[in-house]
Design an enzyme around this catalytic site. Structure first.
Site, PDB file in Angstrom:
ATOM      1  N   ARG A  84      -1.078 -12.691   3.122  1.00  0.00           N
ATOM      2  CA  ARG A  84      -2.396 -12.083   3.038  1.00  0.00           C
ATOM      3  C   ARG A  84      -3.509 -13.115   3.104  1.00  0.00           C
ATOM      4  O   ARG A  84      -4.673 -12.751   3.027  1.00  0.00           O
ATOM      5  CB  ARG A  84      -2.501 -11.361   1.695  1.00  0.00           C
ATOM      6  N   ARG A 143      -1.685   5.646  -7.690  1.00  0.00           N
ATOM      7  CA  ARG A 143      -1.862   4.256  -8.106  1.00  0.00           C
ATOM      8  C   ARG A 143      -3.245   4.050  -8.728  1.00  0.00           C
ATOM      9  O   ARG A 143      -4.226   4.591  -8.251  1.00  0.00           O
ATOM     10  CB  ARG A 143      -1.704   3.331  -6.888  1.00  0.00           C
ATOM     11  N   LYS A 170       0.894   0.548   6.387  1.00  0.00           N
ATOM     12  CA  LYS A 170       1.904  -0.516   6.428  1.00  0.00           C
ATOM     13  C   LYS A 170       3.181  -0.108   5.686  1.00  0.00           C
ATOM     14  O   LYS A 170       4.281  -0.242   6.200  1.00  0.00           O
ATOM     15  CB  LYS A 170       1.355  -1.811   5.807  1.00  0.00           C
ATOM     16  N   ARG A 212      -3.109   9.663  -1.687  1.00  0.00           N
ATOM     17  CA  ARG A 212      -1.734   9.122  -1.672  1.00  0.00           C
ATOM     18  C   ARG A 212      -1.010   9.423  -2.981  1.00  0.00           C
ATOM     19  O   ARG A 212      -1.545   9.306  -4.062  1.00  0.00           O
ATOM     20  CB  ARG A 212      -1.775   7.607  -1.467  1.00  0.00           C
ATOM     21  N   ARG A 228     -11.101  -3.508  -2.344  1.00  0.00           N
ATOM     22  CA  ARG A 228      -9.886  -4.001  -1.666  1.00  0.00           C
ATOM     23  C   ARG A 228     -10.151  -4.176  -0.170  1.00  0.00           C
ATOM     24  O   ARG A 228      -9.653  -5.116   0.455  1.00  0.00           O
ATOM     25  CB  ARG A 228      -8.716  -3.033  -1.893  1.00  0.00           C
TER      26      ARG A 228
END
Ligand code: AP5
Length: 216
Positions: free
Chosen positions: A90, A162, A15, A129, A173
């Site tokens: 969300r 992160r 996203k 990431r 998550r």
């Protein structure tokens, strides 16, 4: 007529990566709820302190706090012509609140690209990431590596991993996404604005599919 695009999909679907492409293409602000929370955590604001406890556990920040934060962001003039929304809404409560906010600008959600990818791919993407400290530019050590290790190609700032990308938090998550966010798939399908996009393809291919869905 303003254009509001909501990117929907599980953590790691791409996203944020695609929101940056769309924001540039349409010259619209990229409104990422996750980025706004992280900015507040970095600056140790009251909102940041409140959000930290939820984000570190992979839980959603409560609806009232999140909606207020987005309301404040939307009160700025750059959102009047539209926005690329990434990570908000969300929950159905957030989606209803968004509908109401946009009505105030004479706008509505125009399209909801729903980006999908298999769970194993999501885990692999989040584990590799790297995000830039200054502006949140997104890289991947294997799929989208920076030219220099640890340095953002676009603004030369430091890249970091992160805290909520640890394997156990990522799995939680994804569960939270299934339980609380996946109901938005039928919410937006019922409104006739959902467009399913295969996120399990190279970044440029996903961008091309998005442009097609947006009739560009
Ligand atoms: P948030 O920051 O929104 O995280 P997320 O939704 O979990 O999504 P991610 O940022 O992890 O993934 P992404 O889909 O953007 O993927 P990306 O493009 O980076 O939220 C974080 C937390 O904040 C939440 O857990 C919650 O606590 C809180 N929060 C935020 N919004 C909230 C809300 N509305 N309500 C309540 N709480 C909220 O890509 C991932 C990686 O894959 C990158 O390395 C990228 O380079 C790579 N990649 C991307 N596309 C491809 C591709 N096609 N092929 C190969 N690699 C790719």
């Amino acid at each position: 007529m303003p254009t509001y695009i909501v990117l929907l999909g599980p953590p790691g679907a791409g996203k944020g990566t695609q929101a940056k492409v769309l924001a540039e293409k349409f010259d619209l602000p990229h409104v990422s709820s996750g980025d706004i929370f992280r900015e507040n955590m970095k600056n140790d604001t009251e909102l940041g302190k409140q959000a930290q406890a939820y984000i570190s556990k992979g839980e959603l920040v409560p609806d009232d706090v999140t909606i207020e934060m987005i309301r404040e962001r939307f009160s700025r003039s750059d959102c009047k012509n539209g926005a690329i929304l990434d990570g908000f809404p969300r929950t159905p409560v957030q989606a209803d609140a968004l509908e109401q906010m946009l009505r105030g600008f004479g706008g509505r959600v125009n399209l909801v690209p729903y980006i999908t990818a298999p769970v194993q791919v999501l885990i692999e993407r989040l584990a590799g990431r790297w995000t830039c400290r200054a502006n949140g530019h997104i890289f991947h050590e294997q799929f989208n590596p920076p030219e220099k290790n640890g340095i953002c190609d676009l603004d030369q700032s430091e890249l970091y991993q992160r805290d909520d990308d640890k394997a156990e938090t990522v799995l939680h998550r994804i569960e939270v996404y299934q339980a609380q966010t996946a109901p938005l798939i039928s919410y937006y399908k019922d409104r006739g604005v959902l467009a399913e996009i295969n996120g399990f393809a190279p970044i440029e291919e996903v961008s091309a599919d998005l442009m097609f869905a947006l009739k560009y």
